[in-house]
Design an enzyme around this catalytic site. Structure first.
Site, PDB file in Angstrom:
ATOM      1  CG  HIS A 114      -2.432  -9.332   0.776  1.00 36.59           C
ATOM      2  ND1 HIS A 114      -1.655  -8.265   0.453  1.00 36.59           N
ATOM      3  CD2 HIS A 114      -3.712  -8.869   0.649  1.00 36.59           C
ATOM      4  CE1 HIS A 114      -2.410  -7.223   0.149  1.00 36.59           C
ATOM      5  NE2 HIS A 114      -3.655  -7.574   0.252  1.00 36.59           N
ATOM      6  CE1 TYR A 139      -3.211  -2.872   0.431  1.00 31.83           C
ATOM      7  CE2 TYR A 139      -3.880  -1.924   2.517  1.00 31.83           C
ATOM      8  CZ  TYR A 139      -4.036  -2.872   1.535  1.00 31.83           C
ATOM      9  OH  TYR A 139      -5.041  -3.799   1.656  1.00 31.83           O
TER      10      TYR A 139
END
Ligand SMILES: NC(=O)c1ccc[n+]([C@@H]2O[C@H](COP(=O)([O-])OP(=O)(O)OC[C@H]3O[C@@H](n4cnc5c(N)ncnc54)[C@H](OP(=O)(O)O)[C@@H]3O)[C@@H](O)[C@H]2O)c1
Length: 288
Positions: free
Chosen positions: A125, A71
């Site tokens: 993830h 991110y």
């Protein structure tokens, strides 16, 4: 795959603690005995002014922030944490590592970026291409034993994958983060996770804005004098699901925390459940 329409509503888990009693600083107890806030701030694409934005969220009363190595928000979040004058233990930081990575080493790298000694939660993830990440889980267990993280969990696993992971590692994840909105969710998954005491975190809870203009959602929002986004987040809370909406705009951040002064009635909860069409704001609901 069961169609959402055929899922039973009978065994939909009830909220814990009672939704009527929740406040912005409420927590839920994880299967490990530790606590997690009932709402958090997502940070995907929160790349401009990350530090100021996260700091503003803390000042408003957010206690949890979700991030990931990809991110590009970890350094900014770390800075906000250092600037913010509140005990580290009162804040909850969750981050993700990729299934291709070594869980232990990736956690260490992310902690270096955050400049933190530990995070509260590390999530795989997504499910790996092969297997369910048994080895990775063991690396995370080692990271947990060494104090790099307090809890470990997964993202977007199917029910069968959660079962296999638990069979081979001896434990269920503490948290399951998955795409979740009235337009795309699974009451079967909710029941399973409730039965296994796995806390559900809703990512892309606001459908990345793609379904906020839905007429039926708008009608319910009008009835309570709230926005469609607030109704969705309240629906999460009343199902015992923990939403992590991303919001850069200050009014959005404020609005998303202003969801503790109304209660959706059973009819409206049922109507919102009934909006399910397995919609995904990304590509598809990987966990179905
Ligand atoms: N585990 C995974 O694989 C995975 C995948 C995707 C996301 N996530 C996590 O989940 C978080 C949330 O998901 P997301 O970012 O995909 O989407 P989201 O939270 O559903 O939507 C974010 C969008 O909604 C807008 N918004 C926020 N509050 C609003 C409000 N009250 N009214 C109207 N619009 C509002 C935001 O605008 P502004 O920003 O302009 O305020 C932003 O454009 C991510 O940030 C990330 O931390 C995890």
């Amino acid at each position: 795959m069961a169609s959402p329409r055929t899922e039973s509503r009978r065994d939909v888990p009830r909220p814990r603690p009672p939704a009527e009693e929740l406040t912005p600083s409420s927590v839920i107890t994880l299967r490990t005995g530790r606590e997690m806030p009932v709402i958090g701030l997502g940070t995907w694409m929160l790349t401009s002014h990350t530090t100021e934005s996260v700091q503003h969220a803390f000042e408003l009363g957010y206690c949890m922030v979700d991030t990931s190595s990809d991110y590009m928000t970890q350094p900014g979040i770390g800075k906000a944490l250092r600037r913010y004058d509140r005990p580290r233990a009162s804040l909850f930081i969750s981050m993700k590592v990729e299934p291709e990575d070594n869980g232990y080493e990736a956690t260490r790298r992310n902690l270096e970026e955050l400049k933190l000694a530990y995070v509260d939660l590390v999530l795989i993830h997504r499910a790996p291409e092969k297997g369910v990440g048994e080895k990775l889980w063991e690396q995370h267990m080692r990271a947990r034993a060494d104090g790099l993280t307090r809890d470990i969990g997964v993202c977007s696993y199917k029910i069968a994958q959660l079962k296999t992971l638990a069979e081979s590692t001896g434990e269920m994840p503490a948290v399951h983060q998955l795409e979740w909105s009235p337009f795309g969710h699974s009451l079967d998954m909710l029941s399973f996770c409730r039965a296994q005491e796995i806390a559900l975190q809703a990512y892309s809870p606001l459908t990345r804005g793609k379904r906020l203009k839905d007429e039926r959602l708008g009608e319910i929002a009008g009835k309570y004098g709230k926005s469609p986004a607030q109704v969705i987040l309240r629906w999460d809370l009343q199902h015992g699901v923990v939403p992590i909406p991303k919001a850069y705009r200050e009014d959005h951040q404020r609005q998303n925390l202003d969801i503790f002064d109304f209660v959706l009635d059973d009819i409206d909860m049922g109507t919102l459940d009934g909006l399910n069409e397995q919609f995904s704001a990304l590509e598809k609901l990987d966990y179905l």
